[in-house]
Motif scaffolding. Structure first.
Motif, PDB file in Angstrom:
ATOM      1  N   PRO A 186       0.806  -1.225   0.000  1.00  0.00           N
ATOM      2  CA  PRO A 186       0.000   0.000   0.000  1.00  0.00           C
ATOM      3  C   PRO A 186       0.833   1.266   0.000  1.00  0.00           C
ATOM      4  CG  PRO A 186      -0.209  -1.191   2.080  1.00  0.00           C
ATOM      5  CD  PRO A 186       0.559  -2.068   1.172  1.00  0.00           C
ATOM      6  N   HIS A 187       2.049   1.179   0.564  1.00  0.00           N
ATOM      7  CA  HIS A 187       2.867   2.397   0.582  1.00  0.00           C
ATOM      8  C   HIS A 187       3.375   2.745  -0.807  1.00  0.00           C
ATOM      9  CE1 HIS A 187       2.731   3.095   4.870  1.00  0.00           C
ATOM     10  NE2 HIS A 187       2.654   1.790   4.958  1.00  0.00           N
ATOM     11  N   GLN A 188       3.584   1.704  -1.613  1.00  0.00           N
ATOM     12  CA  GLN A 188       3.968   1.949  -2.994  1.00  0.00           C
ATOM     13  C   GLN A 188       2.799   2.609  -3.739  1.00  0.00           C
ATOM     14  OE1 GLN A 188       5.789  -1.580  -4.397  1.00  0.00           O
ATOM     15  NE2 GLN A 188       6.514  -0.682  -6.288  1.00  0.00           N
ATOM     16  N   VAL A 189       1.580   2.173  -3.402  1.00  0.00           N
ATOM     17  CA  VAL A 189       0.394   2.764  -4.025  1.00  0.00           C
ATOM     18  C   VAL A 189       0.253   4.230  -3.617  1.00  0.00           C
ATOM     19  CG1 VAL A 189      -2.123   2.647  -4.223  1.00  0.00           C
ATOM     20  CG2 VAL A 189      -0.777   0.527  -4.103  1.00  0.00           C
ATOM     21  N   PHE A 190       0.368   4.505  -2.306  1.00  0.00           N
ATOM     22  CA  PHE A 190       0.241   5.894  -1.839  1.00  0.00           C
ATOM     23  C   PHE A 190       1.354   6.766  -2.421  1.00  0.00           C
ATOM     24  CE2 PHE A 190      -2.067   3.937   1.851  1.00  0.00           C
ATOM     25  CZ  PHE A 190      -3.293   4.480   1.517  1.00  0.00           C
ATOM     26  N   SER A 191       2.548   6.210  -2.473  1.00  0.00           N
ATOM     27  CA  SER A 191       3.674   6.971  -3.020  1.00  0.00           C
ATOM     28  C   SER A 191       3.409   7.308  -4.488  1.00  0.00           C
ATOM     29  CB  SER A 191       4.956   6.145  -2.870  1.00  0.00           C
ATOM     30  OG  SER A 191       6.020   6.798  -3.500  1.00  0.00           O
ATOM     31  N   ALA A 192       2.892   6.327  -5.234  1.00  0.00           N
ATOM     32  CA  ALA A 192       2.604   6.574  -6.645  1.00  0.00           C
ATOM     33  C   ALA A 192       1.542   7.659  -6.800  1.00  0.00           C
ATOM     34  CB  ALA A 192       2.151   5.285  -7.317  1.00  0.00           C
ATOM     35  N   LEU A 193       0.598   7.693  -5.881  1.00  0.00           N
ATOM     36  CA  LEU A 193      -0.512   8.654  -5.972  1.00  0.00           C
ATOM     37  C   LEU A 193      -0.138  10.033  -5.437  1.00  0.00           C
ATOM     38  CD1 LEU A 193      -3.456   6.375  -4.767  1.00  0.00           C
ATOM     39  CD2 LEU A 193      -2.994   7.123  -7.103  1.00  0.00           C
ATOM     40  N   SER A 194       1.016  10.135  -4.783  1.00  0.00           N
ATOM     41  CA  SER A 194       1.357  11.395  -4.115  1.00  0.00           C
ATOM     42  C   SER A 194       1.923  12.436  -5.082  1.00  0.00           C
ATOM     43  CB  SER A 194       2.365  11.135  -2.991  1.00  0.00           C
ATOM     44  OG  SER A 194       3.608  10.729  -3.547  1.00  0.00           O
ATOM     45  N   ASP A 195       2.100  12.075  -6.343  1.00  0.00           N
ATOM     46  CA  ASP A 195       2.657  13.003  -7.327  1.00  0.00           C
ATOM     47  C   ASP A 195       1.540  13.504  -8.238  1.00  0.00           C
ATOM     48  OD1 ASP A 195       5.465  13.692  -8.877  1.00  0.00           O
ATOM     49  OD2 ASP A 195       3.775  13.377 -10.247  1.00  0.00           O
ATOM     50  N   ARG A 215       1.566  12.134 -11.820  1.00  0.00           N
ATOM     51  CA  ARG A 215       1.136  10.727 -11.908  1.00  0.00           C
ATOM     52  C   ARG A 215      -0.377  10.610 -11.722  1.00  0.00           C
ATOM     53  NH1 ARG A 215       6.151   9.573  -9.507  1.00  0.00           N
ATOM     54  NH2 ARG A 215       5.351   9.459  -7.397  1.00  0.00           N
ATOM     55  N   LEU A 216      -0.923  11.443 -10.842  1.00  0.00           N
ATOM     56  CA  LEU A 216      -2.378  11.447 -10.672  1.00  0.00           C
ATOM     57  C   LEU A 216      -3.062  11.815 -11.983  1.00  0.00           C
ATOM     58  CD1 LEU A 216      -3.218  13.101  -7.210  1.00  0.00           C
ATOM     59  CD2 LEU A 216      -3.778  10.796  -7.985  1.00  0.00           C
ATOM     60  N   GLU A 217      -2.478  12.792 -12.687  1.00  0.00           N
ATOM     61  CA  GLU A 217      -3.078  13.230 -13.948  1.00  0.00           C
ATOM     62  C   GLU A 217      -2.974  12.123 -15.004  1.00  0.00           C
ATOM     63  OE1 GLU A 217      -1.813  17.096 -15.262  1.00  0.00           O
ATOM     64  OE2 GLU A 217      -2.786  16.837 -17.218  1.00  0.00           O
ATOM     65  N   VAL A 218      -1.820  11.448 -15.034  1.00  0.00           N
ATOM     66  CA  VAL A 218      -1.658  10.322 -15.958  1.00  0.00           C
ATOM     67  C   VAL A 218      -2.730   9.276 -15.674  1.00  0.00           C
ATOM     68  CG1 VAL A 218      -0.173   8.374 -16.577  1.00  0.00           C
ATOM     69  CG2 VAL A 218       0.814  10.667 -16.343  1.00  0.00           C
ATOM     70  N   LEU A 219      -2.904   8.987 -14.398  1.00  0.00           N
ATOM     71  CA  LEU A 219      -3.877   7.970 -14.003  1.00  0.00           C
ATOM     72  C   LEU A 219      -5.304   8.397 -14.375  1.00  0.00           C
ATOM     73  CD1 LEU A 219      -3.387   5.269 -12.602  1.00  0.00           C
ATOM     74  CD2 LEU A 219      -4.010   6.344 -10.436  1.00  0.00           C
ATOM     75  N   SER A 268       1.561   9.005   2.860  1.00  0.00           N
ATOM     76  CA  SER A 268       2.514   8.075   3.450  1.00  0.00           C
ATOM     77  C   SER A 268       1.836   6.836   4.022  1.00  0.00           C
ATOM     78  CB  SER A 268       3.303   8.777   4.556  1.00  0.00           C
ATOM     79  OG  SER A 268       2.425   9.206   5.566  1.00  0.00           O
ATOM     80  N   GLY A 269       0.527   6.799   4.054  1.00  0.00           N
ATOM     81  CA  GLY A 269      -0.119   5.617   4.589  1.00  0.00           C
ATOM     82  C   GLY A 269      -1.577   5.856   4.857  1.00  0.00           C
ATOM     83  N   ALA A 270      -2.196   4.895   5.516  1.00  0.00           N
ATOM     84  CA  ALA A 270      -3.616   4.980   5.806  1.00  0.00           C
ATOM     85  C   ALA A 270      -3.812   4.810   7.291  1.00  0.00           C
ATOM     86  CB  ALA A 270      -4.369   3.893   5.050  1.00  0.00           C
ATOM     87  N   SER A 271      -4.810   5.511   7.817  1.00  0.00           N
ATOM     88  CA  SER A 271      -5.079   5.473   9.236  1.00  0.00           C
ATOM     89  C   SER A 271      -6.583   5.399   9.461  1.00  0.00           C
ATOM     90  CB  SER A 271      -4.504   6.736   9.892  1.00  0.00           C
ATOM     91  OG  SER A 271      -4.489   6.601  11.283  1.00  0.00           O
ATOM     92  N   ILE A 272      -6.981   4.511  10.361  1.00  0.00           N
ATOM     93  CA  ILE A 272      -8.390   4.363  10.700  1.00  0.00           C
ATOM     94  C   ILE A 272      -8.547   4.777  12.157  1.00  0.00           C
ATOM     95  CG2 ILE A 272     -10.328   2.740  10.825  1.00  0.00           C
ATOM     96  CD1 ILE A 272      -9.019   3.037   8.047  1.00  0.00           C
ATOM     97  N   GLU A 273      -9.535   5.636  12.425  1.00  0.00           N
ATOM     98  CA  GLU A 273      -9.698   6.119  13.800  1.00  0.00           C
ATOM     99  C   GLU A 273     -11.143   5.952  14.241  1.00  0.00           C
ATOM    100  OE1 GLU A 273      -7.599   9.797  14.870  1.00  0.00           O
ATOM    101  OE2 GLU A 273      -9.486  10.480  15.728  1.00  0.00           O
ATOM    102  N   ARG A 274     -11.307   5.500  15.475  1.00  0.00           N
ATOM    103  CA  ARG A 274     -12.638   5.345  16.051  1.00  0.00           C
ATOM    104  C   ARG A 274     -12.593   5.820  17.496  1.00  0.00           C
ATOM    105  NH1 ARG A 274     -13.642   4.401  11.449  1.00  0.00           N
ATOM    106  NH2 ARG A 274     -14.923   2.729  10.570  1.00  0.00           N
ATOM    107  N   SER A 275     -13.703   6.378  17.978  1.00  0.00           N
ATOM    108  CA  SER A 275     -13.796   6.820  19.369  1.00  0.00           C
ATOM    109  C   SER A 275     -15.080   6.309  19.994  1.00  0.00           C
ATOM    110  CB  SER A 275     -13.798   8.353  19.459  1.00  0.00           C
ATOM    111  OG  SER A 275     -12.535   8.865  19.144  1.00  0.00           O
ATOM    112  N   VAL A 276     -15.036   6.143  21.311  1.00  0.00           N
ATOM    113  CA  VAL A 276     -16.240   5.764  22.035  1.00  0.00           C
ATOM    114  C   VAL A 276     -16.199   6.453  23.399  1.00  0.00           C
ATOM    115  CG1 VAL A 276     -15.186   3.674  23.032  1.00  0.00           C
ATOM    116  CG2 VAL A 276     -17.661   3.779  22.736  1.00  0.00           C
ATOM    117  N   GLU A 277     -17.386   6.867  23.888  1.00  0.00           N
ATOM    118  CA  GLU A 277     -17.457   7.435  25.238  1.00  0.00           C
ATOM    119  C   GLU A 277     -17.958   6.362  26.180  1.00  0.00           C
ATOM    120  OE1 GLU A 277     -19.357  11.207  25.652  1.00  0.00           O
ATOM    121  OE2 GLU A 277     -18.201  12.088  23.998  1.00  0.00           O
TER     122      GLU A 277
END
Lengths: 102, 136
Positions: free
Chosen positions: A4-13, A16-20, B7-16
């Motif tokens: 997934p980090h390769q995917v996010f990295s590819a999408l961060s430009d 590249r987003l425009e190409v896609l 740089s990545g994905a993040s999932i966040e959840r909260s509960v009271e």
């Protein structure tokens, strides 16, 4: 699942987003065709396509003497599914916890 | 709330929760208490460097290491299955009058990419071969 980090990295430009986006909307294209409608050289398009192919977001299909590139959404679907599964799991667990403390 | 970034994905959840900070802290740092609501058997040594595991019926063992602990406020660990995605799990506790808000955030961690994948990232052999045809 693709890295997934390769995917996010590819999408961060932005380029590249425009190409896609162009591949997604216009269908399979060659690097030459893409460079004709974008303000960058064919070599630059090729470089970005390589990153997108490596991320699994673009498929490379040789057709006769040319290579056509097409949008491949599976990595995005996989990441969306991962996020959904993780979120659903925590929803269920936190609901268990909330009920146990009522 | 769910969000992702470059740089990545993040999932966040909260509960009271209808409990004070101390009781909530116990529920997220004791293996038996965690097992009661996590949906599997949890073991945890809630100290930096301590081991944490989760074993749910029919699912592969999730195992990892406690990374950071701020007593009564925050605990953070990284874990993964043998062939799954490594993630960081963070719990944060915020008192709200007599209640307590518990927030959990699970974030994808970078994979180690090695070998041919790295070599092919830019100007790799695949495109070099393709360029011959593209030039035609």
């Amino acid at each position: 699942m693709m890295n997934p980090h390769q995917v996010f990295s590819a999408l961060s430009d932005q380029t590249r987003l425009e190409v896609l986006a162009r591949l997604a909307s216009s269908g399979p294209s060659t690097a030459t065709e893409l460079s004709a409608v974008m303000p960058i050289s064919r070599q630059a398009v090729s470089k970005h396509l390589t990153a997108l192919v490596q991320a699994g977001l673009v498929e490379r299909n040789p057709v006769g003497r040319e290579v056509r590139f097409s949008f491949h959404s599976d990595p995005l679907d996989d990441i969306a599914q991962w996020a959904s599964d993780i979120g659903t799991g925590w929803d269920r667990r936190l609901e268990n916890l909330r009920r146990s403390m009522q | 709330m769910q969000h992702s970034n470059a740089s990545g994905a993040s999932i966040e959840r909260s509960v009271e929760l209808e409990a004070g900070r101390g009781e909530v802290w116990r529920r997220i740092t004791e293996g038996r208490a965690l097992s009661d609501w996590m949906g599997g058997v949890v073991t945890i040594d809630p100290r930096p460097g301590g081991r944490v595991t989760l074993h749910e019926d029919g699912a592969p063992l999730v195992w990892g290491t406690v990374e950071d602990v701020v007593d009564g406020r925050r605990i953070q660990w990284t874990w993964r299955t043998d062939d799954g995605l490594p993630t960081m799990v963070e719990f944060e506790i915020d008192p709200i009058e007599t209640r307590t808000r518990l927030t959990v955030r699970e974030t994808l961690l970078p994979w180690t990419v090695s070998g041919p994948e790295v070599n092919n990232l830019w100007g790799g052999s695949t495109l070099a071969q393709g360029s011959v045809f593209l030039a035609a």
